[in-house]
Design an enzyme around this catalytic site. Structure first.
Site, PDB file in Angstrom:
ATOM      1  N   TYR A 160       0.868  -1.179   0.174  1.00 32.38           N
ATOM      2  CA  TYR A 160       0.035   0.203   0.042  1.00 32.38           C
ATOM      3  C   TYR A 160       0.877   1.287   0.061  1.00 32.38           C
ATOM      4  O   TYR A 160       0.539   2.262  -0.749  1.00 32.38           O
ATOM      5  CB  TYR A 160      -0.840  -0.027   1.100  1.00 32.38           C
ATOM      6  N   ARG A 164       1.340   8.847  12.704  1.00 27.77           N
ATOM      7  CA  ARG A 164       0.911   9.995  13.318  1.00 27.77           C
ATOM      8  C   ARG A 164      -0.519  10.175  13.130  1.00 27.77           C
ATOM      9  O   ARG A 164      -1.310  10.629  13.814  1.00 27.77           O
ATOM     10  CB  ARG A 164       1.575  11.052  12.651  1.00 27.77           C
ATOM     11  N   ARG A 171     -10.840   4.606   8.484  1.00 26.03           N
ATOM     12  CA  ARG A 171      -9.876   4.088   7.473  1.00 26.03           C
ATOM     13  C   ARG A 171      -8.813   3.611   8.243  1.00 26.03           C
ATOM     14  O   ARG A 171      -8.297   4.121   9.644  1.00 26.03           O
ATOM     15  CB  ARG A 171      -9.199   5.439   6.693  1.00 26.03           C
ATOM     16  N   PHE A 185      15.010  19.647  -1.184  1.00 24.99           N
ATOM     17  CA  PHE A 185      13.652  19.209  -1.440  1.00 24.99           C
ATOM     18  C   PHE A 185      13.617  17.806  -0.970  1.00 24.99           C
ATOM     19  O   PHE A 185      12.452  17.835  -0.193  1.00 24.99           O
ATOM     20  CB  PHE A 185      13.476  19.423  -2.905  1.00 24.99           C
TER      21      PHE A 185
HETATM   22  C1  PS7 Z   1      12.041  12.758  -2.622  1.00 23.48           C
HETATM   23  C2  PS7 Z   1      12.657  10.544  -3.792  1.00 23.48           C
HETATM   24  C3  PS7 Z   1       5.131  15.267  -6.068  1.00 23.48           C
HETATM   25  C4  PS7 Z   1       6.364  16.477  -4.209  1.00 23.48           C
HETATM   26  C5  PS7 Z   1       7.365  12.984  -1.470  1.00 23.48           C
HETATM   27  C6  PS7 Z   1       0.478  14.398  -2.744  1.00 23.48           C
HETATM   28  C7  PS7 Z   1       2.750  12.701   1.694  1.00 23.48           C
HETATM   29  C8  PS7 Z   1      -1.044  12.210  -0.225  1.00 23.48           C
HETATM   30  O1  PS7 Z   1      -1.410  13.656   3.911  1.00 23.48           O
HETATM   31  O2  PS7 Z   1      -2.933   9.503   4.571  1.00 23.48           O
HETATM   32  O3  PS7 Z   1      -2.796  12.521   5.509  1.00 23.48           O
HETATM   33  O4  PS7 Z   1      -3.860  13.088   3.589  1.00 23.48           O
HETATM   34  O5  PS7 Z   1      -3.911  10.266   2.542  1.00 23.48           O
HETATM   35  C9  PS7 Z   1      10.683  10.534  -2.190  1.00 23.48           C
HETATM   36  C10 PS7 Z   1       4.725  14.831  -3.469  1.00 23.48           C
HETATM   37  C11 PS7 Z   1       6.242  10.797  -1.008  1.00 23.48           C
HETATM   38  C12 PS7 Z   1       1.237  12.103  -2.848  1.00 23.48           C
HETATM   39  C13 PS7 Z   1       2.115  10.651   0.220  1.00 23.48           C
HETATM   40  C14 PS7 Z   1       9.895  11.092  -1.353  1.00 23.48           C
HETATM   41  C15 PS7 Z   1       3.423  13.968  -3.750  1.00 23.48           C
HETATM   42  C16 PS7 Z   1       5.043  11.516  -0.599  1.00 23.48           C
HETATM   43  C17 PS7 Z   1      -0.080  11.557  -2.822  1.00 23.48           C
HETATM   44  C18 PS7 Z   1       8.583  10.803  -1.884  1.00 23.48           C
HETATM   45  C19 PS7 Z   1       2.679  13.901  -2.650  1.00 23.48           C
HETATM   46  C20 PS7 Z   1       4.388  11.034   0.646  1.00 23.48           C
HETATM   47  C21 PS7 Z   1      -1.678   9.430   0.974  1.00 23.48           C
HETATM   48  C22 PS7 Z   1      -0.364  10.407  -1.783  1.00 23.48           C
HETATM   49  O6  PS7 Z   1      -1.661   9.449   2.564  1.00 23.48           O
HETATM   50  O7  PS7 Z   1      -1.881  11.571   3.356  1.00 23.48           O
HETATM   51  C23 PS7 Z   1      11.805  11.381  -2.893  1.00 23.48           C
HETATM   52  C24 PS7 Z   1       5.587  15.516  -4.548  1.00 23.48           C
HETATM   53  C25 PS7 Z   1       7.361  11.548  -1.409  1.00 23.48           C
HETATM   54  C26 PS7 Z   1       1.505  13.460  -2.826  1.00 23.48           C
HETATM   55  C27 PS7 Z   1       2.915  11.445   0.905  1.00 23.48           C
HETATM   56  C28 PS7 Z   1       0.550  11.007   0.573  1.00 23.48           C
HETATM   57  C29 PS7 Z   1      -0.247  10.051   0.345  1.00 23.48           C
HETATM   58  C30 PS7 Z   1      -0.169  11.138  -0.404  1.00 23.48           C
HETATM   59  P1  PS7 Z   1      -2.542  12.817   4.051  1.00 23.48           P
HETATM   60  P2  PS7 Z   1      -2.568  10.070   3.216  1.00 23.48           P
HETATM   61 MN    MN Z   2      -4.952   9.004   1.015  1.00 23.62          MN
HETATM   62 MN    MN Z   3      -3.436  13.893   7.489  1.00 23.73          MN
END
Ligand code: PS7
Ligand code: MN
Ligand code: MN
Ligand code: MN
Ligand code: MN
Ligand code: MN
Length: 343
Positions: free
Chosen positions: A144, A188, A201, A261
């Site tokens: 997942y 968290r 969820r 970044f």
């Molecule tokens: C740097 C090699 C394209 C920058 C950044 C939007 C945050 C939202 O926030 O529990 O509690 O609602 O629903 C690796 C980011 C992983 C992803 C995932 C780092 C896109 C991001 C959509 C890789 C970020 C991890 C859902 C899915 O969980 O979240 C490098 C950029 C990175 C987004 C994150 C989040 C997933 C998410 P929330 P949820």
């Molecule tokens: Mn989600």
């Molecule tokens: Mn959240």
């Protein structure tokens, strides 16, 4: 483009950067500092995935409506007319005004478009799979997290490569970068996710929580606080298994802006894990790093030496919290020692 021309940004780009700031202040900050061409691609990548996640997260959408949208989302980004209203607050604005995002997407270079489409397609399919399936084993948990965050790591590494600024990192290290962030978010967000209405969820794997309680929601009841904290510590120990890969990934980065970044969110993650470990507040409310500490991390994360320093400090803080009575104490300490040695 708009940044090069120094004329007022076109409305769709203005909307995208404003929206990015509204949905994630911390990502907006580090994305702004990227080299210009890459900056636009990463901004749109973020907003497309945030929109996809808004569909995934909206528990009021019936499954038979949601699943086809998740699966075809990657095609909708090419359609300026398409939108689907869901979510609340700033996420609802993003969904209602999605045409600004698709318009900006269509102005990106073909390579960027293809990388974003490919990841969006695979993430949507993975999210759809887990709408109908629970996270049972730690393998399911890794699967997942691969769909919702590991793929982001793979996609970003591809974008960095396409920009000519970095060599292509191994998929396995890129995946670990995402898993470490996502597992921290899932730990968290325990209470926020379980209290979600109309449907809760659950992302904590049964294989872990079943050692402590019969039902995941029992962790939030006061009479189970000893078990709850033991389970939490087990989850943190699981997340720590990705740290060494993350350090290796960051060690191999060349461009200072790309480095920041990537590194700032990772330092925030280890800091968040250190705060969450052995902390019953995770089951009572939101545990967040204090504003001042976040500002310090953003200001002082510039080189690999800074990253090693921060991981060292947060690992020490975590280590000082490990109690010998904890069922996973030995394993946790072993993982922390390995991190401390690398730093
Ligand atoms: C740097 C090699 C394209 C920058 C950044 C939007 C945050 C939202 O926030 O529990 O509690 O609602 O629903 C690796 C980011 C992983 C992803 C995932 C780092 C896109 C991001 C959509 C890789 C970020 C991890 C859902 C899915 O969980 O979240 C490098 C950029 C990175 C987004 C994150 C989040 C997933 C998410 P929330 P949820
Ligand atoms: Mn989600
Ligand atoms: Mn959240
Ligand atoms: Mn335009
Ligand atoms: Mn979400
Ligand atoms: Mn979450």
């Amino acid at each position: 483009r708009h940044a090069e021309k120094q004329i007022p940004p076109e409305p769709h780009w203005g909307f995208c950067y404003l929206m990015l700031h509204k949905v994630s202040r911390s990502f907006a900050l580090v994305i702004q500092q990227l080299p210009v061409e890459l900056r636009d691609a990463v901004c749109i990548f973020y907003l497309v995935l945030r929109a996809l996640d808004t569909v995934e997260d909206d528990t009021s959408i019936p499954t038979d409506v949601k699943v086809p949208i998740l699966i075809s989302f990657h095609q909708h980004v090419y359609d300026r007319e398409w939108h689907f209203s869901c979510g609340t607050k700033e996420y609802k604005v993003l969904m209602d005004q999605f045409h600004h995002v698709s318009t900006a997407f269509l102005e990106l270079g073909k390579h960027y478009q293809q990388a974003i489409e490919d990841i969006t397609m695979r993430m949507g399919a993975g999210m759809a799979k887990f709408i109908c399936k629970e996270v049972e084993t730690t393998n399911d948990y890794d699967e997942y997290c691969h769909y919702v965050a590991g793929l982001v790591g793979l996609g970003l590494s591809k974008l960095f490569h396409a920009s000519g600024k970095e060599d292509l990192a191994s998929d396995s290290l890129s995946n670990s970068m995402g898993l470490f962030l996502q597992k921290t978010n899932i730990i968290r967000d325990y209470l926020e996710d379980i209290n979600e209405v109309p449907k809760c969820r659950m992302f904590w794997p049964r294989e872990i929580w079943s050692k402590y309680v019969n039902k995941l929601e029992e962790l939030k009841y006061e009479e189970n606080s000893v078990k709850a904290v033991q389970c939490l510590n087990d989850m943190v120990t699981n997340a720590l298994s990705h740290v060494e890969d993350c350090l290796t990934y960051m060690y191999n980065l060349r461009d200072p802006a790309i480095f920041r970044f990537c590194a700032i969110p990772q330092v925030m993650a280890i800091g968040t894990l250190a705060m969450c470990y052995d902390n019953i507040e995770v089951f009572r409310g939101v545990v967040k790093m204090r504003r001042g500490l976040t500002a310090k991390v953003i200001d002082r994360t510039r080189t690999m030496a800074d990253v090693y320093g921060a991981f060292f400090d947060f690992s020490c803080m975590l280590k000082s919290k490990v109690n010998n009575n904890d069922p996973n104490a030995t394993k946790t300490l072993k993982r922390l020692e390995a991190v401390l040695k690398t730093c």
